[in-house]
Scaffold this active site. Structure first.
Site, PDB file in Angstrom:
ATOM      1  N   LYS A 142       0.501  46.078 -57.653  1.00 36.13           N
ATOM      2  CA  LYS A 142       0.267  46.273 -59.088  1.00 36.13           C
ATOM      3  C   LYS A 142      -1.045  47.034 -59.230  1.00 36.13           C
ATOM      4  O   LYS A 142      -1.795  47.161 -58.255  1.00 36.13           O
ATOM      5  CB  LYS A 142       0.249  44.937 -59.831  1.00 36.13           C
ATOM      6  CG  LYS A 142      -0.924  44.044 -59.479  1.00 36.13           C
ATOM      7  CD  LYS A 142      -0.929  42.821 -60.370  1.00 36.13           C
ATOM      8  CE  LYS A 142      -2.163  41.975 -60.122  1.00 36.13           C
ATOM      9  NZ  LYS A 142      -2.215  40.794 -60.961  1.00 36.13           N
TER      10      LYS A 142
ATOM     11  N   ASN B 267       4.372  29.850 -61.485  1.00 38.76           N
ATOM     12  CA  ASN B 267       4.653  31.133 -60.833  1.00 38.76           C
ATOM     13  C   ASN B 267       6.149  31.444 -60.823  1.00 38.76           C
ATOM     14  O   ASN B 267       6.559  32.581 -61.048  1.00 38.76           O
ATOM     15  CB  ASN B 267       4.110  31.142 -59.399  1.00 38.76           C
ATOM     16  CG  ASN B 267       2.699  31.709 -59.361  1.00 38.76           C
ATOM     17  OD1 ASN B 267       2.144  32.054 -60.398  1.00 38.76           O
ATOM     18  ND2 ASN B 267       2.138  31.818 -58.184  1.00 38.76           N
TER      19      ASN B 267
ATOM     20  N   CYS C 287       1.613  36.327 -54.223  1.00 35.56           N
ATOM     21  CA  CYS C 287       1.973  34.991 -54.727  1.00 35.56           C
ATOM     22  C   CYS C 287       3.445  34.805 -55.079  1.00 35.56           C
ATOM     23  O   CYS C 287       4.091  33.918 -54.538  1.00 35.56           O
ATOM     24  CB  CYS C 287       1.099  34.655 -55.926  1.00 35.56           C
ATOM     25  SG  CYS C 287      -0.625  34.408 -55.471  1.00 35.56           S
TER      26      CYS C 287
ATOM     27  N   LYS D 234       6.139  34.557 -52.106  1.00 36.30           N
ATOM     28  CA  LYS D 234       6.019  33.391 -51.210  1.00 36.30           C
ATOM     29  C   LYS D 234       6.130  32.082 -51.992  1.00 36.30           C
ATOM     30  O   LYS D 234       6.672  31.104 -51.488  1.00 36.30           O
ATOM     31  CB  LYS D 234       4.728  33.464 -50.400  1.00 36.30           C
ATOM     32  CG  LYS D 234       3.482  33.002 -51.108  1.00 36.30           C
ATOM     33  CD  LYS D 234       2.282  32.918 -50.178  1.00 36.30           C
ATOM     34  CE  LYS D 234       1.018  32.583 -50.938  1.00 36.30           C
ATOM     35  NZ  LYS D 234       0.998  31.269 -51.548  1.00 36.30           N
TER      36      LYS D 234
ATOM     37  N   LEU E  34      -5.730  32.630 -61.342  1.00 37.85           N
ATOM     38  CA  LEU E  34      -6.270  33.975 -61.580  1.00 37.85           C
ATOM     39  C   LEU E  34      -5.289  35.042 -61.103  1.00 37.85           C
ATOM     40  O   LEU E  34      -4.488  34.813 -60.198  1.00 37.85           O
ATOM     41  CB  LEU E  34      -7.632  34.148 -60.906  1.00 37.85           C
ATOM     42  CG  LEU E  34      -7.758  34.032 -59.381  1.00 37.85           C
ATOM     43  CD1 LEU E  34      -7.281  35.278 -58.667  1.00 37.85           C
ATOM     44  CD2 LEU E  34      -9.199  33.754 -59.021  1.00 37.85           C
ATOM     45  N   ARG E  35      -5.378  36.192 -61.755  1.00 42.38           N
ATOM     46  CA  ARG E  35      -4.551  37.336 -61.350  1.00 42.38           C
ATOM     47  C   ARG E  35      -5.440  38.381 -60.718  1.00 42.38           C
ATOM     48  O   ARG E  35      -6.520  38.687 -61.258  1.00 42.38           O
ATOM     49  CB  ARG E  35      -3.866  37.962 -62.565  1.00 42.38           C
ATOM     50  CG  ARG E  35      -2.843  37.103 -63.239  1.00 42.38           C
ATOM     51  CD  ARG E  35      -2.563  37.626 -64.631  1.00 42.38           C
ATOM     52  NE  ARG E  35      -3.767  37.607 -65.455  1.00 42.38           N
ATOM     53  CZ  ARG E  35      -3.835  38.081 -66.707  1.00 42.38           C
ATOM     54  NH1 ARG E  35      -2.788  38.647 -67.256  1.00 42.38           N
ATOM     55  NH2 ARG E  35      -4.959  38.022 -67.387  1.00 42.38           N
TER      56      ARG E  35
HETATM   57  N1  LIG Z   1      -4.443  36.115 -54.446  1.00 44.36           N
HETATM   58  C1  LIG Z   1      -4.139  35.586 -55.607  1.00 44.36           C
HETATM   59  O1  LIG Z   1      -4.001  36.274 -56.617  1.00 44.36           O
HETATM   60  C2  LIG Z   1      -3.967  34.095 -55.736  1.00 44.36           C
HETATM   61  C3  LIG Z   1      -3.925  33.517 -57.018  1.00 44.36           C
HETATM   62  C4  LIG Z   1      -3.768  32.146 -57.126  1.00 44.36           C
HETATM   63  C5  LIG Z   1      -3.629  31.370 -55.986  1.00 44.36           C
HETATM   64  N2  LIG Z   1      -3.651  31.951 -54.762  1.00 44.36           N
HETATM   65  C6  LIG Z   1      -3.525  31.076 -53.586  1.00 44.36           C
HETATM   66  O2  LIG Z   1      -4.822  30.902 -53.022  1.00 44.36           O
HETATM   67  C7  LIG Z   1      -4.737  30.825 -51.593  1.00 44.36           C
HETATM   68  C8  LIG Z   1      -5.608  31.901 -50.960  1.00 44.36           C
HETATM   69  O3  LIG Z   1      -5.091  33.163 -51.329  1.00 44.36           O
HETATM   70  P1  LIG Z   1      -5.914  34.512 -51.107  1.00 44.36           P
HETATM   71  O4  LIG Z   1      -5.121  35.591 -51.737  1.00 44.36           O
HETATM   72  O5  LIG Z   1      -7.324  34.277 -51.492  1.00 44.36           O
HETATM   73  O6  LIG Z   1      -5.814  34.624 -49.514  1.00 44.36           O
HETATM   74  P2  LIG Z   1      -6.647  35.588 -48.546  1.00 44.36           P
HETATM   75  O7  LIG Z   1      -5.798  35.782 -47.358  1.00 44.36           O
HETATM   76  O8  LIG Z   1      -7.144  36.764 -49.320  1.00 44.36           O
HETATM   77  O9  LIG Z   1      -7.923  34.705 -48.174  1.00 44.36           O
HETATM   78  C9  LIG Z   1      -7.913  33.592 -47.320  1.00 44.36           C
HETATM   79  C10 LIG Z   1      -9.195  33.661 -46.496  1.00 44.36           C
HETATM   80  O10 LIG Z   1      -9.392  32.440 -45.803  1.00 44.36           O
HETATM   81  C11 LIG Z   1      -9.989  32.739 -44.544  1.00 44.36           C
HETATM   82  N3  LIG Z   1      -9.800  31.557 -43.689  1.00 44.36           N
HETATM   83  C12 LIG Z   1      -8.659  31.085 -43.134  1.00 44.36           C
HETATM   84  N4  LIG Z   1      -8.912  29.954 -42.450  1.00 44.36           N
HETATM   85  C13 LIG Z   1     -10.246  29.697 -42.572  1.00 44.36           C
HETATM   86  C14 LIG Z   1     -11.106  28.668 -42.106  1.00 44.36           C
HETATM   87  N5  LIG Z   1     -10.641  27.649 -41.374  1.00 44.36           N
HETATM   88  N6  LIG Z   1     -12.412  28.743 -42.417  1.00 44.36           N
HETATM   89  C15 LIG Z   1     -12.889  29.753 -43.173  1.00 44.36           C
HETATM   90  N7  LIG Z   1     -12.129  30.764 -43.646  1.00 44.36           N
HETATM   91  C16 LIG Z   1     -10.814  30.719 -43.359  1.00 44.36           C
HETATM   92  C17 LIG Z   1      -9.261  33.980 -44.102  1.00 44.36           C
HETATM   93  O11 LIG Z   1      -9.968  34.678 -43.107  1.00 44.36           O
HETATM   94  C18 LIG Z   1      -9.165  34.754 -45.416  1.00 44.36           C
HETATM   95  O12 LIG Z   1     -10.265  35.607 -45.611  1.00 44.36           O
HETATM   96  C19 LIG Z   1      -3.252  30.939 -51.267  1.00 44.36           C
HETATM   97  O13 LIG Z   1      -2.705  29.663 -51.163  1.00 44.36           O
HETATM   98  C20 LIG Z   1      -2.687  31.662 -52.479  1.00 44.36           C
HETATM   99  O14 LIG Z   1      -1.324  31.361 -52.688  1.00 44.36           O
HETATM  100  C21 LIG Z   1      -3.829  33.286 -54.615  1.00 44.36           C
END
Ligand SMILES: NC(=O)c1ccc[n+]([C@@H]2O[C@H](COP(=O)([O-])OP(=O)(O)OC[C@H]3O[C@@H](n4cnc5c(N)ncnc54)[C@H](O)[C@@H]3O)[C@@H](O)[C@H]2O)c1
Length: 469
Positions: free
Chosen positions: A324, A211, A263, A266, A153-154
């Protein structure tokens, strides 16, 4: 079906709300007390169009709940998704997996029956297998399967991306886990979403390879844009000319100040490390990382040059801060380097972003003025820089900007404005990949063919319209 999602950030919250909307019972576990309190009160801690309504409706229907009690959340569920952050590890560029393994340990301690543990977080190749070993070690009494289901997702269009994805990737060695996940994704399968079943390592690599490819496409058009400026070509025409080739495709060919976000930076860096460790370096991706870093670092200097070589004592307006549009995410946003450079060089910087003001404040230097809207930013400014292409900036009339600005330099890092209209309004207009171009468009004035042109080389801008009789 019932599922638990560990991590209520962008991915966890959007996936959870969407699964709930598809009829699944979802428990989201979030450790951040502020985020959790907000979610429980029905407030969405992130900016994502449509998410508030989706969360509200599904919470009200009893399909979506939030908590910090992992034992209660995972009890009796079919699937546990790990959706915690995997940021860059300080110092070496590898993905930091400490949140992932901490979550796995908490989950392992609380499982009661067969469950599929799925990584939705972007994790390096080999992580799923390592999680499998860890689960076996911690819970030898229980049958647990591991799968990788990377998320594509974006931010900004996350709900649409989740509900109508180009594909769903599921990597697992277990037929039983595959069946459980096939059932979970059945509503998407029914709308003809391709479901790609693979092994664990393949699914993990698909996410990074996707990515990195997109980041490479952006970086490629950015470099082509630089070349356009030197040779008098127009990058938009080049992008269209190559993008119409079905083998290339038109998306991700928009030049700009370099990619940022949560994303691409990293994930490209992590893929570089994964490939080096595996003895199969990805030189193209290594180059993408360094070219993009250099581009972002050079943007401040580009603005200073456009302002005549110094911004000391000058007022510079900055439109857009988020990495963005349609998000409040400031992670690795190009605006950060730009604003820091301008402030270091002695400029008075005025900023506005429709969504990211709160997220930006702790990341920007002292002395920055936070404005109410675009016109407020522009008022009295000697130069205006557009960094994030929010739709509301596209609609600003150049004459309106001209009336309220003190100077007449506009640096458009997203090519939002029409060069001709900017020149006609009297601006010295700089954009990306078309600054040294002459553009000819045939149109009509009072029924007669007309030649419309603009020329904008360096600091000299001129434009006009000549009716051909
Ligand atoms: N943001 C994006 O657009 C996107 C898209 C695709 C994939 N991803 C991937 O998905 C993953 C998450 O990204 P995100 O942007 O949602 O991160 P984020 O930082 O917004 O969310 C992660 C959440 O996990 C919580 N957390 C951490 N440890 C925890 C635990 N033990 N128990 C409960 N909650 C916990 C944190 O408090 C935080 O709210 C990453 O690996 C990222 O690369 C992100």
């Amino acid at each position: 079906m019932r599922i638990a999602i560990i991590g209520g950030g962008y991915v966890g919250l959007v996936s959870g709300a969407c699964f709930a909307d598809l009829g699944v019972e979802v428990a989201i576990v979030e450790v951040d007390p502020l985020k959790l309190a907000a979610l429980r009160q029905g407030r969405i801690p992130i900016f994502e169009p449509g998410l508030d309504r989706l969360v509200e409706e599904n919470a009200k229907a009893g399909r979506l709940s939030f908590g910090d009690d992992i034992a209660a959340a995972v009890a009796g569920v079919d699937v546990v998704f790990i959706a915690v952050g995997t940021p860059t590890r300080r110092g070496d560029g590898h993905a930091d997996l400490s949140y992932v393994y901490a979550a796995v340990e908490q989950v392992a301690a609380n499982l009661q029956a067969y469950t599929v543990v799925v990584t939705k977080s972007t994790v390096p190749v080999g992580t799923g297998r390592q999680i499998g070993r860890l689960l076996q070690e911690l819970r030898p009494d229980l049958e647990v399967d591991v799968a990788s289901n990377p998320e594509f997702l974006r931010e900004g269009s996350a709900i649409g991306d989740f509900m109508r994805p180009d594909r769903v990737v599921i990597g697992t060695a277990s037929e039983r886990a595959r069946e459980v996940l096939r059932q979970l994704y059945r509503p998407l399968y029914l709308i003809e979403t391709p479901i790609v079943f693979t092994g664990l390592e393949t699914a993990e690599l698909i996410k990074y390879a996707a990515n990195a490819y997109l980041a490479m496409k952006v970086t490629y058009i950015n470099e082509v844009a630089d070349l356009c400026e030197r040779v008098g070509a127009d990058v938009h025409d080049v992008a269209r000319g190559i993008g119409l080739d079905g083998r290339i495709g038109r998306k991700f060919l928009h030049p700009g100040p370099g990619f940022g976000g949560s994303c691409f930076p990293k994930d490209t860096l992590a893929l570089v490390r994964i490939a080096q460790d595996a003895g199969a370096p990805l030189r193209l991706v290594e180059t993408v990382v360094s070219v993009n870093d250099a581009r972002k670092a050079g943007m401040g200097g580009r603005i200073v040059s456009a302002c005549g070589g110094s911004v000391r004592g000058r007022t510079i307006g900055v439109l857009g801060l988020a990495f963005k549009p349609e998000t409040d995410d400031m992670r690795e946003a190009p605006s950060l380097g730009i604003v820091h450079r301008l402030v270091e060089d002695g400029a008075h910087v005025r900023v506005f972003d429709p969504a990211a003001m709160q997220q930006a404040r702790p990341l920007l230097p002292e002395g920055v003025a936070y404005c109410d809207d675009a016109i407020d930013v522009a008022t009295g400014a000697d130069a205006l820089v557009l960094v994030t292409e929010w739709n509301e900036f596209r609609a600003i009339a150049p004459e309106r900007l001209r009336q309220c600005m003190n100077g007449r330099v506009v640096i458009d890092l997203r090519n939002v404005f029409d060069p001709l209209a900017m020149c006609e309004a009297g601006f010295v207009y700089h954009s990306i990949g078309r600054t040294a171009s002459e553009r000819r468009v045939d149109d009509e004035v009072d029924g007669l063919p007309a030649l419309t042109w603009q020329r904008n080389v360096g600091d000299v801008a001129s434009s006009g319209r000549r009716v051909l009789s």
